[in-house]
Design an enzyme around this catalytic site. Structure first.
Site, mmCIF file in Angstrom:
data_model
loop_
_atom_site.group_PDB
_atom_site.id
_atom_site.type_symbol
_atom_site.label_atom_id
_atom_site.label_comp_id
_atom_site.label_asym_id
_atom_site.label_seq_id
_atom_site.Cartn_x
_atom_site.Cartn_y
_atom_site.Cartn_z
ATOM 1 C CG ASN A 106 67.860 -25.272 8.424
ATOM 2 O OD1 ASN A 106 67.741 -24.390 9.260
ATOM 3 N ND2 ASN A 106 66.641 -25.781 7.696
ATOM 4 C CE1 TYR A 129 66.464 -27.863 18.547
ATOM 5 C CE2 TYR A 129 66.306 -26.162 20.719
ATOM 6 C CZ TYR A 129 66.374 -26.713 19.167
ATOM 7 O OH TYR A 129 66.527 -25.616 18.194
#
Length: 276
Positions: free
Chosen positions: A116, A180
């Site tokens: 995560n 990103y």
């Protein structure tokens, strides 16, 4: 030909065992061990919470011990005996290896690994993007996830699951977020490749793609969107709200559970319909 005869003997036994379990047991992870990176807040904390609730031993990893202990203490007291913490920087390969080793030393097994930990700074217009910004994004979001998968796989056997937290940035473009978005495309490609590679060992590899999620980790992103002149209302989903961290955690719990025993290499999109 009978369809069950097309399975290997081991595959047949595993399929029959899962099919015979009641639905409540399919979501019961008592005795299993899970690692969650970036677990001190937001989506990571929510996933750790749901895994602990399902009975798993959970090792929460993040960069600062003080944040981890605060997160752990926020969970119900009866769960805390099944939760431990470890300070880890996912960009440090020895740290990630030590995290996997510790998980196995603690319980003798490693069943779930949730990659995560990630960062999502806007990289800005491509003509102005600084390479140093890209280096940092890729170091955390690609290298960190890759090494996490590698170290988890070293300790995993049949029935284990690696879950990578990607983003709707892996399937939908966004101006000013190209660095990103590229990193999350890489996470999706890694997930699919490892699903093919590790499937023969009975290890599933899944990815989850959150939409915009209200959590302590994304204030900077929300501010940058507003500063760029975008109205947040125009980014909302057909269901009428942004994600909460637990919206992601519940789908993560499904993905690692035996409810999803025949799923691997898949991207589960949790965005309220934003990308429809």
């Amino acid at each position: 030909m009978d369809m069950m005869s097309m399975l290997t003997e081991q595959g047949r036994r595993e399929a029959e065992a899962v099919a015979a379990r009641p639905v409540t047991r399919l979501l019961d992870h008592e005795g299993r061990t899970a690692v969650v990176t970036g677990a001190a807040r937001g989506i990571g904390l929510a996933i750790a919470r749901r895994l602990a609730e399902s009975g798993a031993h959970v090792l929460m990893a993040d960069r600062r011990t003080v944040d981890l202990e605060r997160a752990r203490s926020s969970l119900p007291a009866e769960w805390q005996k099944r939760i431990s913490t470890m300070e880890v920087d996912v960009t440090g390969t020895p740290h990630v290896a030590a995290l996997a080793d510790y998980a196995v030393e603690r319980t003798g097994r490693l069943d779930f690994w949730v990659n995560n930990a990630g960062i999502f700074p806007p990289s800005g217009p491509i003509r102005e993007t600084q390479v140093e910004v890209l280096d940092r994004i890729y170091e955390v979001n690609i290298k960190g996830v890759y090494v996490g998968c590698r170290e988890a796989a070293r300790h995993m056997g049949r029935g284990a699951v690696i879950l990578n937290v990607a983003s709707i940035g892996a399937i939908k473009g966004q101006a000013g977020m190209s660095g990103y978005s590229a990193s999350k495309h890489a996470v999706l490609g890694l997930t699919r490749s490892l699903a093919m590679e590790l499937g023969k060992d009975g290890i599933r590899v899944m990815a989850i793609a959150p939409g915009l999620t209200v959590s302590p980790g994304n204030e900077e992103l929300l501010d940058s969107i507003q500063q760029a002149g975008h109205k947040l209302a125009t980014l909302s989903a057909p269901l009428g709200r942004f994600n909460l961290a637990d919206d992601i955690a519940r789908v993560a719990l499904f993905a690692v559970s035996d409810m999803a025993a025949m799923m691997t290499g898949q991207l589960l999109v949790v965005d309220g319909g934003t990308t429809v």
